[in-house]
Design a protein around this motif. Structure first.
Motif, PDB file in Angstrom:
ATOM      1  N   LEU A 155      80.810  83.325  81.311  1.00 46.95           N
ATOM      2  CA  LEU A 155      79.297  83.039  82.014  1.00 46.95           C
ATOM      3  C   LEU A 155      79.532  85.303  82.268  1.00 46.95           C
ATOM      4  N   GLY A 212      78.664  75.211  73.850  1.00 46.55           N
ATOM      5  CA  GLY A 212      79.839  75.514  74.839  1.00 46.55           C
ATOM      6  C   GLY A 212      80.340  76.489  74.499  1.00 46.55           C
ATOM      7  N   SER A 213      80.222  76.767  73.154  1.00 47.40           N
ATOM      8  CA  SER A 213      81.526  77.618  73.016  1.00 47.40           C
ATOM      9  C   SER A 213      80.086  79.296  72.441  1.00 47.40           C
ATOM     10  N   SER A 214      79.209  79.154  72.235  1.00 48.82           N
ATOM     11  CA  SER A 214      78.397  80.254  72.559  1.00 48.82           C
ATOM     12  C   SER A 214      77.621  80.345  73.235  1.00 48.82           C
ATOM     13  N   GLY A 215      78.291  80.153  74.431  1.00 53.15           N
ATOM     14  CA  GLY A 215      78.080  80.409  76.441  1.00 53.15           C
ATOM     15  C   GLY A 215      76.689  80.480  76.317  1.00 53.15           C
ATOM     16  N   ASN A 222      82.986  83.664  76.038  1.00 54.90           N
ATOM     17  CA  ASN A 222      81.391  82.785  75.786  1.00 54.90           C
ATOM     18  C   ASN A 222      81.550  82.901  77.402  1.00 54.90           C
ATOM     19  N   ASN A 256      79.234  87.325  79.382  1.00 58.41           N
ATOM     20  CA  ASN A 256      77.760  87.311  79.266  1.00 58.41           C
ATOM     21  C   ASN A 256      77.170  87.760  79.845  1.00 58.41           C
ATOM     22  N   GLU A 301      85.390  73.957  74.988  1.00 63.64           N
ATOM     23  CA  GLU A 301      85.214  74.754  76.614  1.00 63.64           C
ATOM     24  C   GLU A 301      84.776  73.756  76.682  1.00 63.64           C
ATOM     25  N   LEU A 337      78.977  71.967  81.069  1.00 65.59           N
ATOM     26  CA  LEU A 337      79.308  72.636  80.238  1.00 65.59           C
ATOM     27  C   LEU A 337      79.743  71.070  79.331  1.00 65.59           C
ATOM     28  N   VAL A 349      75.419  77.856  78.307  1.00 63.22           N
ATOM     29  CA  VAL A 349      75.309  76.936  78.956  1.00 63.22           C
ATOM     30  C   VAL A 349      75.612  77.727  80.192  1.00 63.22           C
ATOM     31  N   TRP A 350      74.441  78.055  81.733  1.00 63.01           N
ATOM     32  CA  TRP A 350      74.879  78.069  82.994  1.00 63.01           C
ATOM     33  C   TRP A 350      74.882  77.584  83.897  1.00 63.01           C
TER      34      TRP A 350
END
Lengths: 293, 312
Positions: free
Chosen positions: B150, A47-50, B148, B153, A257, A39, A52-53
């Motif tokens: 995890l 980062g702010s749109s989610g 956002n 999501n 984030e 992240l 990354v995992w």
């Protein structure tokens, strides 16, 4: 250890399933740290749109660069080094001689003094009287207050004493025949023998210092005295939990984030570097402190 | 021991002689004894404010006595009862859900034959112990973020609604205990692994000759052999049910989750340190410390009874 046995089919499957489950557990233990690292190295947008995992998305070090420009981050980092080093040395200077004296069966009043120390493990005055006592001692908002007021605990004294008790008395007898006094025996004979135990206590103290935040938060009011963990709490927890700042810096190559991730990663690096080296001492500490008295 | 016994047969004059002989040892003890007197015992005198109407201007000595008034106030307060209940609930769930995890982990790690794989797994699962609570809380907040994070999501991908977990009282215990397991289960397994290492290997060798499976060896040799360790640690936990990780809770809770998250020590922190009502908070602390001491003593009795080895 036993010689490697020959397993039946069922036992071999047992071994495989066990290995797979342990691999999953190990990955679960590491995953949050990998996630935060990725992240912190992603773009603000990702980062702010989610997005990354697992791995960084749109690789950039912008967040890290932004954090290292913050002077308060470095001040708190330096403070943490100060509290960790001086705090650990103070602890050792108090724990080692006391534990050594308590390990001597011939010492008059040994049981009473031992109880005086151990009693604080079962009964303590609690947060408020402890705080008011520090206030009366004029140790609020004081660097040395932080160093001294948290220098000892009964557990470390007992752990160290247990180690000294396990040393054969022949060492002391031999040194005494050579004319050494108690200070010399401790310094020249016992401390070299006790290096693993001292390392264990030192690391217990150092990790507690590095990671602790509560009393620093309560006692230190001046911004340039706070350690890293309090800085982290202010920037990572208090900002995020309200989420009020989110979006305010959206035009930047970083976001709230990724900044959060970068602060966490930069503060955890020293722990990750020393961790492989210190792991064995903690294993020792758990068994040494043990359940013995 | 024998030296002490010998000297106790002699008269008083030998006591002075002994003290003179060992003066260096007393000198070594002195700084630590002073420290415990100043930082551990002196605050105990401060417990008197629990029975006083504390005023900053009159000081601790000058403030008037009010007997058990603060305790009455506390026990009439729904918030204090809520804190007691929450403390017990969090402890109970931790005892039931979190404390078996390190035992299972130790048993599993012990079954690994390859030293390299075992070391790798141990290195990985011990690591979270060294991560500070502030960072753990920071990661939890990031993972559970409603916008956002995890977890949300993933929920959305599964067609479920996004939830702001950290504002929902019904989720607090799950979050707290779950992340505590992540942080400590690996490290807590060390003590069980140490107990397993102490088992006589001859037991396994003869079981093998008798054709026992690995599962049978775990349930009939390993587990029974570490049962005393499990029992003692269980009793220690039982004695410490009032000690919940307030430093961690303070980082995670919010007014909206106080219903399940506010425990005795966080209550003391808010009323005392943040609200400066030192007397009421000290009274809550006295109640907490006295009950905790009784529990520890009872737990030690139990431990002696069941395992013939006291905790202290």
């Amino acid at each position: 250890m036993m010689s490697r046995p020959i397993y039946s089919v069922g036992d071999r499957w047992f071994g495989r399933v066990n290995a797979i489950l342990l691999t999953i557990f190990a990955l679960c233990a590491l995953y949050p740290i990998v996630y935060v690292t990725s992240l912190s190295m992603s773009s603000g947008e990702a980062g702010s749109s989610g997005q990354v995992w697992l791995w960084p998305v749109e690789w950039t070090l912008a967040a890290h660069q932004h954090v290292v420009k913050n002077s308060l981050f470095w001040i708190s980092y330096a403070n943490t080094f100060f509290y960790t080093v001086t705090g650990t040395l103070t602890s050792l200077a108090l724990v080692i001689p006391a534990a050594y004296a308590l390990s001597k069966a011939r010492l008059r009043g040994r049981r009473v003094i031992g109880f005086f120390i151990a009693f604080t493990m079962w009964f303590h005055a609690g947060m408020i009287p402890f705080y008011l006592n520090l206030r009366d001692l004029d140790l609020l908002d004081s660097r040395w207050g932080i160093v001294i007021a948290f220098a000892l605990n009964a557990f470390n004294v007992i752990l160290m004493r247990n180690f000294f008790e396990s040393v054969s008395p022949t060492f002391e007898e031999a040194a005494r025949i050579d004319g050494a006094n108690d200070f010399q025996i401790l310094w020249k004979v016992y401390i070299p023998l006790a290096k693993p135990a001292i390392a264990t206590v030192a690391l217990l103290c150092a990790i507690a210092r590095w990671n602790g935040y509560f009393w620093s938060m309560v006692l230190l009011k001046t911004e340039d005295k706070i350690p890293l963990q309090v800085f982290l709490k202010k920037t990572v927890i208090e900002v995020n939990i309200t989420e009020s700042v989110a979006g305010a810096i959206s035009q930047q190559p970083y976001s709230l984030e990724t900044i959060t991730g970068a602060i966490i990663v930069l503060s955890i690096i020293p722990v990750l570097i020393v961790y492989p080296m210190i792991q064995k001492y903690f294993t020792k500490g758990v068994t040494l402190g043990g359940i013995k008295e | 021991m024998s030296a002490a016994r010998q000297s106790s047969i002699l008269k008083d004059s030998s006591l002075l002689q002994d003290i003179r002989r060992d003066w260096m040892l007393y000198a070594m003890l002195l700084p630590a004894v002073i420290w415990f007197a100043v930082f551990m015992y002196q605050p105990m005198a401060g417990l008197q404010i629990a029975f006083k109407q504390y005023s900053v201007f009159k000081g601790m000595q000058g403030s008037p006595w009010v007997g058990f008034d603060h305790f009455v106030t506390l026990f009439q307060s729904d918030f204090f009862w809520r804190a007691i209940l929450n403390t017990l609930m969090i402890s109970f769930y931790s005892l039931v859900l979190a404390s078996p995890v390190p035992i299972i982990l130790a048993l599993m790690i012990n079954e690994v034959q390859s030293t390299g794989f075992r070391k790798t797994v141990q290195t990985a699962v011990y690591l979270p112990h060294f991560v500070s609570f502030v960072i753990v809380a920071g990661i939890v907040i990031a993972l559970l973020s409603p916008g956002n994070g995890l977890v949300n999501n993933a929920l959305e991908a599964l067609g479920l609604d996004r939830t702001y977990f950290l504002t929902r009282p019904e989720w607090f215990r799950t979050i707290y205990i779950g992340s505590s397991i992540w942080k400590e289960a690996g490290f807590d397994s060390i003590i069980y692994l140490a107990a397993i290492m102490g088992i006589n290997p001859a037991l396994y060798e003869s079981a093998q000759i008798d054709g026992a499976t690995r599962w049978q060896m775990i349930t009939r040799i390993t587990l029974p052999s570490i049962l005393p360790t499990i029992a003692v640690l269980f009793v220690i936990r039982l004695g410490n049910v009032l000690e919940v990780g307030y430093e961690y809770i303070i980082l995670l809770y919010q007014p909206t989750t106080y219903d399940t998250a506010d425990v005795i020590s966080t209550y003391i922190y808010r009323v005392g340190i943040q609200g400066a009502r030192y007397d009421i908070a000290a009274a809550a602390g006295v109640f907490n410390a006295v009950v905790a001491l009784i529990l520890v003593l009872v737990a030690n009795k139990l431990s002696r009874h069941f395992t013939r080895t006291g905790v202290f």
